[in-house]
Design an enzyme around this catalytic site. Structure first.
Site, PDB file in Angstrom:
ATOM      1  N   HIS A  13       0.752  -1.149  -0.139  1.00 34.00           N
ATOM      2  CA  HIS A  13      -0.130  -0.136  -0.018  1.00 34.00           C
ATOM      3  C   HIS A  13       0.845   1.239   0.052  1.00 34.00           C
ATOM      4  CE1 HIS A  13      -3.144   2.881   1.202  1.00 34.00           C
ATOM      5  NE2 HIS A  13      -3.969   1.933   0.832  1.00 34.00           N
ATOM      6  N   ASP A  56      -8.145  -5.005  -0.177  1.00 32.62           N
ATOM      7  CA  ASP A  56      -8.387  -5.874  -1.196  1.00 32.62           C
ATOM      8  C   ASP A  56      -8.058  -7.318  -0.968  1.00 32.62           C
ATOM      9  OD1 ASP A  56      -7.663  -3.248  -3.090  1.00 32.62           O
ATOM     10  OD2 ASP A  56      -9.564  -3.950  -2.801  1.00 32.62           O
TER      11      ASP A  56
HETATM   12  C1  SDX Z   1      -6.355   0.251  -2.914  1.00 30.62           C
HETATM   13  O1  SDX Z   1      -4.479   4.423  -1.913  1.00 30.62           O
HETATM   14  C2  SDX Z   1      -5.336   4.232  -1.151  1.00 30.62           C
HETATM   15  O2  SDX Z   1      -5.732   4.576  -0.133  1.00 30.62           O
HETATM   16  C3  SDX Z   1      -5.880   2.936  -1.891  1.00 30.62           C
HETATM   17  C4  SDX Z   1      -7.080   1.886  -1.239  1.00 30.62           C
HETATM   18  C5  SDX Z   1      -8.200   2.858  -0.972  1.00 30.62           C
HETATM   19  O3  SDX Z   1      -8.909   2.506   0.002  1.00 30.62           O
HETATM   20  O4  SDX Z   1      -8.558   3.869  -1.775  1.00 30.62           O
HETATM   21  O5  SDX Z   1      -6.442   1.715  -0.146  1.00 30.62           O
HETATM   22  C6  SDX Z   1      -7.228   1.006  -2.132  1.00 30.62           C
HETATM   23  O6  SDX Z   1      -5.988   0.667  -3.934  1.00 30.62           O
HETATM   24  C7  SDX Z   1      -5.374  -0.651  -2.285  1.00 30.62           C
HETATM   25  C8  SDX Z   1      -4.037  -1.303  -3.055  1.00 30.62           C
HETATM   26  C9  SDX Z   1      -4.544  -2.189  -3.985  1.00 30.62           C
HETATM   27  N1  SDX Z   1      -3.585  -2.604  -4.954  1.00 30.62           N
HETATM   28  C10 SDX Z   1      -2.955  -3.829  -5.031  1.00 30.62           C
HETATM   29  O7  SDX Z   1      -3.010  -4.812  -4.064  1.00 30.62           O
HETATM   30  C11 SDX Z   1      -1.915  -4.127  -6.089  1.00 30.62           C
HETATM   31  C12 SDX Z   1      -0.732  -4.516  -5.522  1.00 30.62           C
HETATM   32  N2  SDX Z   1      -0.031  -3.790  -4.732  1.00 30.62           N
HETATM   33  C13 SDX Z   1       1.115  -2.880  -5.423  1.00 30.62           C
HETATM   34  O8  SDX Z   1       0.935  -2.605  -6.784  1.00 30.62           O
HETATM   35  C14 SDX Z   1       1.330  -1.654  -4.742  1.00 30.62           C
HETATM   36  O9  SDX Z   1       1.932  -2.112  -3.456  1.00 30.62           O
HETATM   37  C15 SDX Z   1       0.702  -0.515  -4.568  1.00 30.62           C
HETATM   38  C16 SDX Z   1       0.188   0.040  -6.019  1.00 30.62           C
HETATM   39  C17 SDX Z   1      -0.627  -0.600  -3.626  1.00 30.62           C
HETATM   40  C18 SDX Z   1       1.362   0.503  -4.002  1.00 30.62           C
HETATM   41  O10 SDX Z   1       2.607   0.874  -4.764  1.00 30.62           O
HETATM   42  P1  SDX Z   1       3.718   1.985  -4.399  1.00 30.62           P
HETATM   43  O11 SDX Z   1       3.515   2.543  -3.197  1.00 30.62           O
HETATM   44  O12 SDX Z   1       3.965   2.902  -5.513  1.00 30.62           O
HETATM   45  O13 SDX Z   1       4.939   1.132  -4.188  1.00 30.62           O
HETATM   46  P2  SDX Z   1       5.893   0.586  -5.258  1.00 30.62           P
HETATM   47  O14 SDX Z   1       5.231  -0.109  -6.503  1.00 30.62           O
HETATM   48  O15 SDX Z   1       7.055   1.551  -5.292  1.00 30.62           O
HETATM   49  O16 SDX Z   1       6.734  -0.761  -4.424  1.00 30.62           O
HETATM   50  C19 SDX Z   1       7.656  -0.536  -3.639  1.00 30.62           C
HETATM   51  C20 SDX Z   1       8.446  -1.721  -3.742  1.00 30.62           C
HETATM   52  C21 SDX Z   1       8.850  -2.340  -4.978  1.00 30.62           C
HETATM   53  O17 SDX Z   1      10.129  -2.946  -4.967  1.00 30.62           O
HETATM   54  P3  SDX Z   1      11.481  -2.523  -5.166  1.00 30.62           P
HETATM   55  O18 SDX Z   1      11.450  -1.746  -6.497  1.00 30.62           O
HETATM   56  O19 SDX Z   1      11.589  -1.696  -4.103  1.00 30.62           O
HETATM   57  O20 SDX Z   1      12.498  -3.715  -5.403  1.00 30.62           O
HETATM   58  O21 SDX Z   1       7.676  -2.734  -3.173  1.00 30.62           O
HETATM   59  C22 SDX Z   1       7.477  -3.815  -4.369  1.00 30.62           C
HETATM   60  C23 SDX Z   1       7.803  -3.087  -5.648  1.00 30.62           C
HETATM   61  O22 SDX Z   1       8.013  -3.982  -6.534  1.00 30.62           O
HETATM   62  N3  SDX Z   1       6.036  -4.225  -4.144  1.00 30.62           N
HETATM   63  C24 SDX Z   1       5.556  -5.250  -4.392  1.00 30.62           C
HETATM   64  C25 SDX Z   1       4.125  -5.220  -4.180  1.00 30.62           C
HETATM   65  N4  SDX Z   1       3.694  -4.139  -4.016  1.00 30.62           N
HETATM   66  C26 SDX Z   1       5.149  -3.117  -4.006  1.00 30.62           C
HETATM   67  N5  SDX Z   1       6.152  -6.642  -4.639  1.00 30.62           N
HETATM   68  C27 SDX Z   1       5.294  -7.727  -4.973  1.00 30.62           C
HETATM   69  N6  SDX Z   1       3.999  -7.648  -4.845  1.00 30.62           N
HETATM   70  C28 SDX Z   1       3.305  -6.639  -4.398  1.00 30.62           C
HETATM   71  N7  SDX Z   1       2.031  -6.349  -4.315  1.00 30.62           N
END
Ligand code: SDX
Length: 427
Positions: free
Chosen positions: A306, A363
Site C-alpha cells: 500500500h 482488497d
Molecule cells: C487500494 O491509496 C489508497 O488509499 C488505495 C486504497 C483505497 O482505499 O483507496 O487503499 C485501495 O488501492 C489498495 C491497493 C490495491 N492494490 C494492490 O493490491 C495491487 C498490488 N499492490 C501494488 O501494486 C503496490 O503495493 C501499490 C500500488 C498498492 C503501492 O505501490 P507503491 O506505493 O507505488 O509502491 P511501489 O510500487 O513503489 O513498491 C515498492 C516496492 C517495489 O520493489 P522495489 O522496486 O523496491 O524492489 O515494493 C514492491 C515493488 O516491486 N511491491 C510489491 C508489491 N507491492 C509493492 N512486490 C510484490 N507484490 C506487491 N504487491
C-alpha cells in the site's frame, strides 16, 4: 516545532511556512515556491506531496490508524451503518435519529432512474466489464440531471447528494444485470439501502427474494470499510476533475474509471483471480511468492502492499475476521480462503515483504466475502465503487466549497530543445 522551513539553493535562501495538522502531521506550504525562486518540486506519484487540507479522513500508515471525521473505522464498522457513515462523511457529523430517517427517505425518493437510461445500457455487449458500464451510466446521469449543483446552496447540495446515492446503487446493479442478461429490477423502498441493493442485484421476477440479516450486516460492514480513504488515486481524480467545475456526476464517473485499475480498486478482482490461479496450479504458495519477488517477473502479490500503510491495513484486519464469520454463518468452505491465509503467513515471514513493509490491504480478503455473498468476481470493483461513493462526494464538496483552484500540476521538461522544421525530402 518550528513554524518555518528554509530552502537554500544557489546561494539564496527561501523561507516557507510550516503547517501542523490536527493530528500533528507537518507540511511545508510551498505555494509561493515558484513565484519566489522559479523552482518547482518533482514527486512522481505524489508520494511526498499533499494536494489539499482535508477534514474528512485521517489515516496513519505507520500505526495502521483510519478515522472518518475522528471516529475510528473499528467503531464505525461495528456500531454504525453505511448510510449513517455516508451522512457523517458528507455533512461532518453523525446524524440525529430524525436526520438519519429523513436522509434515508430522501435517498429512496431518488431511487428511480430515467427509463431512457435503459437505451444506453442496451447498447453495451453482455461482455462489457461492469466498471466500464458504471462509469458510462454515471456520466450519462448528467444528461438527465443537467442543472449543475449550486455548491453555495445547502439545499441544492443535499438534494444532489441524495440523488446520486439513490441512483448509483441502481445503475451499479443494472451493470451486473446487463452482464448476466437478466431483466432490470427497480428499487424496493420498503427496505433499507443495503437490502435494496442486494435485491436489485439478485431478485428474479419468478421468485420472492429473501436475504439473510447476516448477509446484509456483512455487506453493510464491507461498504463502511470502503467509504473513504483520504487522497487515494480515485478520490484525487474526483477532486481534480471537479476542480475544473465539471459536474458531480462527471467527477464521480472519472473516479469510477480511476478505481477500475488493478493497482487500485481493481485489485479485489485481481486477488481472487490470483488465488484461483494458485489453486488451479496445485496450491504451491511458495512458487508464487518467488514470482512476486522476482524483479524480472511482472507478477505481483495482488492485495499486498500500500502507498500509505506500512503496517497492517486496519480494514484488512476487520475484513479477514469478517470473512471467517461470514463463511461460518453461511456454512461455506472456500478453499481459496485457506490459500489466502497461507499466502499471508508465508509472505509476512519473508524478508522481501518485511523489508518493503508489504502487508495485506483492503482488497486481500474482501473478494472472499463478496464470493460468499454471491457477488460475481467481475462485480467486486463495482462493490468497491458503491462503498466509496460517499467519500468521493464528501471530498468533491470539500474541494468545491473550499473554492480550491483548478488542479494543474507543473512538470520538468526533458525533451528536445528548440530546433528548425525539416522538410520531408530532407529527413
Ligand atoms: C487500494 O491509496 C489508497 O488509499 C488505495 C486504497 C483505497 O482505499 O483507496 O487503499 C485501495 O488501492 C489498495 C491497493 C490495491 N492494490 C494492490 O493490491 C495491487 C498490488 N499492490 C501494488 O501494486 C503496490 O503495493 C501499490 C500500488 C498498492 C503501492 O505501490 P507503491 O506505493 O507505488 O509502491 P511501489 O510500487 O513503489 O513498491 C515498492 C516496492 C517495489 O520493489 P522495489 O522496486 O523496491 O524492489 O515494493 C514492491 C515493488 O516491486 N511491491 C510489491 C508489491 N507491492 C509493492 N512486490 C510484490 N507484490 C506487491 N504487491
Amino acid at each position: 516545532m518550528s513554524n518555518k522551513a528554509i530552502l537554500e539553493y544557489d546561494g539564496k535562501k527561501y523561507e516557507f511556512p510550516v503547517l501542523i495538522g490536527t493530528e500533528n502531521e507537518v507540511a511545508i506550504d510551498i505555494e509561493k515556491l515558484r513565484g519566489q525562486s522559479g523552482i518547482i518540486t518533482l514527486d512522481p506519484g505524489f508520494k511526498n506531496t499533499g494536494s489539499c487540507k482535508s477534514a474528512i479522513t485521517f489515516l496513519d500508515g505507520e500505526k495502521g490508524i483510519l478515522q472518518y471525521r475522528g471516529y475510528t473505522i473499528e467503531e464505525l464498522s461495528e456500531k454504525s451503518s453505511f448510510i449513517e457513515v455516508a451522512f457523517l462523511l458528507i455533512f461532518g457529523e453523525l446524524p440525529t435519529q430524525v436526520e438519519l430517517e429523513k436522509f434515508k427517505k430522501d435517498i429512496k425518493k431518488e431511487s428511480m432512474v430515467s427509463e431512457e437510461m435503459k437505451n444506453i445500457l442496451d447498447g453495451f455487449p453482455r461482455s462489457a466489464h461492469p466498471m466500464g458500464v458504471l462509469s458510462s451510466l454515471t456520466s450519462a446521469l448528467t444528461a438527465f440531471n443537467p442543472i449543475p449543483v449550486n455548491v453555495n446552496d445547502p439545499k441544492a447540495v443535499y438534494n444532489a447528494v441524495c440523488k446520486i446515492i439513490g441512483k448509483f446503487a441502481v445503475i451499479s446493479a443494472w451493470a451486473f444485470r446487463n452482464s448476466e442478461g437478466l431483466p432490470l429490477n427497480y428499487s424496493d423502498n420498503t427496505v433499507d439501502y443495503v437490502e435494496n441493493f442486494m435485491q436489485l442485484m439478485f431478485k428474479i421476477p419468478t421468485e420472492k427474494y429473501v436475504v439473510s440479516p447476516a448477509v446484509v450486516k456483512a455487506m453493510d460492514q464491507l461498504l463502511i470499510l470502503h467509504e473513504d480513504h483520504e487522497q487515494n488515486c480515485s478520490t484525487a481524480t474526483v477532486r481534480v476533475v471537479g476542480s475544473s467545475h465539471a459536474g458531480l456526476f462527471a467527477s464521480i464517473s472519472a473516479g469510477v474509471s480511476a478505481l477500475w485499475g488493478p493497482l487500485h480498486g481493481g485489485a479485489n478482482q485481481a486477488v481472487i483471480e490470483m488465488l484461483e490461479e494458485i489453486q488451479n496450479d496445485g496450491g504451491d504458495v511458495e512458487k508464487f511468492i518467488l514470482k512476486a519477488k522476482d524483479p524480472n517477473d511482472p507478477f505481483r502479490l495482488m492485495g499486498f502492499g500500500h502507498r500509505v500503510y506500512k503496517n497492517f491495513d486496519p480494514r484488512a484486519k476487520i475484513i479477514k475476521k469478517a470473512a471467517d464469520d461470514v463463511l461460518e454463518s453461511l456454512g461455506i468452505e472456500d478453499p481459496i480462503l485457506d490459500i489466502a491465509k497461507h499466502l499471508e503467513e508465508v509472505a509476512l515471514k519473508d524478508e522481501y515483504f518485511v523489508s518493503r513493509k508489504l502487508y495485506p490491504n483492503v482488497d486481500f480478503y474482501s473478494g472472499i466475502i463478496y464470493r460468499a455473498l454471491g457477488i460475481p468476481t467481475g462485480m467486486f470493483t463495482v462493490m468497491f465503487a458503491v462503498g466509496r461513493l460517499p467519500g468521493w462526494i464528501a471530498q468533491w464538496l470539500e474541494m468545491r466549497e473550499g473554492k480550491e483552484p483548478i488542479g494543474r500540476p507543473r512538470q520538468l521538461y526533458v525533451g528536445a530543445t528548440k530546433r528548425p522544421y525539416v522538410d520531408i525530402d530532407k529527413r
